[in-house]
Design a protein around this motif. Sequence first.
Motif, mmCIF file in Angstrom:
data_model
loop_
_atom_site.group_PDB
_atom_site.id
_atom_site.type_symbol
_atom_site.label_atom_id
_atom_site.label_comp_id
_atom_site.label_asym_id
_atom_site.label_seq_id
_atom_site.Cartn_x
_atom_site.Cartn_y
_atom_site.Cartn_z
ATOM 1 N N ALA A 15 10.658 4.570 3.323
ATOM 2 C CA ALA A 15 10.152 5.927 2.813
ATOM 3 C C ALA A 15 9.428 5.506 1.697
ATOM 4 O O ALA A 15 8.509 6.596 1.235
ATOM 5 C CB ALA A 15 11.368 6.805 2.687
ATOM 6 N N GLU A 16 9.281 4.563 0.998
ATOM 7 C CA GLU A 16 8.513 4.319 -0.152
ATOM 8 C C GLU A 16 7.415 3.232 -0.043
ATOM 9 O O GLU A 16 6.834 2.959 -1.068
ATOM 10 C CB GLU A 16 9.508 3.762 -1.137
ATOM 11 N N CYS A 17 7.092 3.213 1.212
ATOM 12 C CA CYS A 17 5.821 2.392 1.313
ATOM 13 C C CYS A 17 4.846 3.212 2.172
ATOM 14 O O CYS A 17 5.286 3.686 3.147
ATOM 15 C CB CYS A 17 6.407 1.037 2.601
ATOM 16 N N LYS A 18 3.515 2.954 1.874
ATOM 17 C CA LYS A 18 2.467 3.620 2.500
ATOM 18 C C LYS A 18 1.542 2.589 2.945
ATOM 19 O O LYS A 18 1.051 1.627 2.344
ATOM 20 C CB LYS A 18 1.836 4.692 1.638
ATOM 21 N N THR A 62 -2.482 -1.916 13.784
ATOM 22 C CA THR A 62 -1.979 -2.775 12.390
ATOM 23 C C THR A 62 -2.446 -1.816 10.862
ATOM 24 O O THR A 62 -3.166 -1.195 10.791
ATOM 25 C CB THR A 62 -2.577 -3.950 12.211
ATOM 26 N N GLY A 63 -1.252 -1.839 10.362
ATOM 27 C CA GLY A 63 -1.241 -1.161 8.801
ATOM 28 C C GLY A 63 -1.261 -2.076 7.895
ATOM 29 O O GLY A 63 -0.196 -3.045 7.701
ATOM 30 N N ASN A 64 -1.926 -1.922 6.808
ATOM 31 C CA ASN A 64 -2.024 -2.818 5.528
ATOM 32 C C ASN A 64 -1.477 -1.910 4.519
ATOM 33 O O ASN A 64 -1.709 -0.839 4.322
ATOM 34 C CB ASN A 64 -3.347 -3.416 5.069
ATOM 35 N N GLN A 118 6.600 -4.647 3.464
ATOM 36 C CA GLN A 118 5.942 -5.632 4.296
ATOM 37 C C GLN A 118 4.520 -5.615 3.805
ATOM 38 O O GLN A 118 3.958 -4.369 3.636
ATOM 39 C CB GLN A 118 6.178 -5.513 5.683
ATOM 40 N N LYS A 119 3.776 -6.547 3.699
ATOM 41 C CA LYS A 119 2.236 -6.320 3.546
ATOM 42 C C LYS A 119 1.459 -5.814 4.509
ATOM 43 O O LYS A 119 0.699 -5.385 4.558
ATOM 44 C CB LYS A 119 1.719 -7.839 3.228
ATOM 45 N N THR A 120 1.854 -6.203 5.826
ATOM 46 C CA THR A 120 1.072 -5.667 7.044
ATOM 47 C C THR A 120 2.290 -5.230 8.086
ATOM 48 O O THR A 120 3.466 -5.989 8.163
ATOM 49 C CB THR A 120 0.165 -6.562 7.777
ATOM 50 N N VAL A 121 2.118 -4.244 8.835
ATOM 51 C CA VAL A 121 3.058 -3.862 10.016
ATOM 52 C C VAL A 121 2.179 -3.489 11.012
ATOM 53 O O VAL A 121 0.895 -3.356 11.108
ATOM 54 C CB VAL A 121 3.884 -2.600 9.431
#
Length: 157
Positions: free
Chosen positions: A95-98, A117-119, A130-133
Amino acid sequence: MQQQQQQRRMFTAAILALIFLLAAVSTAEAGKKEKPEKKAKKSDCGEWQWSVCVPTNGDCGLGTREGTRTGAECKQTTKTQKCKIPCNWKKQFGAECKYQFQAWGECDLNTALKTRTGNLKRALHNADCQKTVTISKPCGKLTKPKPQGKFHLLKAA
């Protein structure tokens, strides 16, 4: 005449008393030692470690987080802080990662899934992100096209 002399004596006495008082005050101030500036107290307390934000109601909005630190002479080793989880963020990755996501890829016929993919765009309060998902969804679902406004139609004409 005698009354005038008495008034002069009282006036002179008052002036002398005032001078004496001013001299006493200035001597007292001069005699005071200047206090040395308080030295910055080196603390043996560790850095605050914060838990994730826990919403008060539901899975987003206002909530609280707990902070802890270690140290033998710390006056405060735990505290609670108000926090907020934006409701429009994807909760799947914390919840704290955008994340900023790319467009959906082509459909993989073997898995019947398409991925994107999301950065990492932003992390709240030193969250562990995580840096990328990468996310996947079934290919069969149609994505709704964004409605085009009047201005877009005018430009195309």
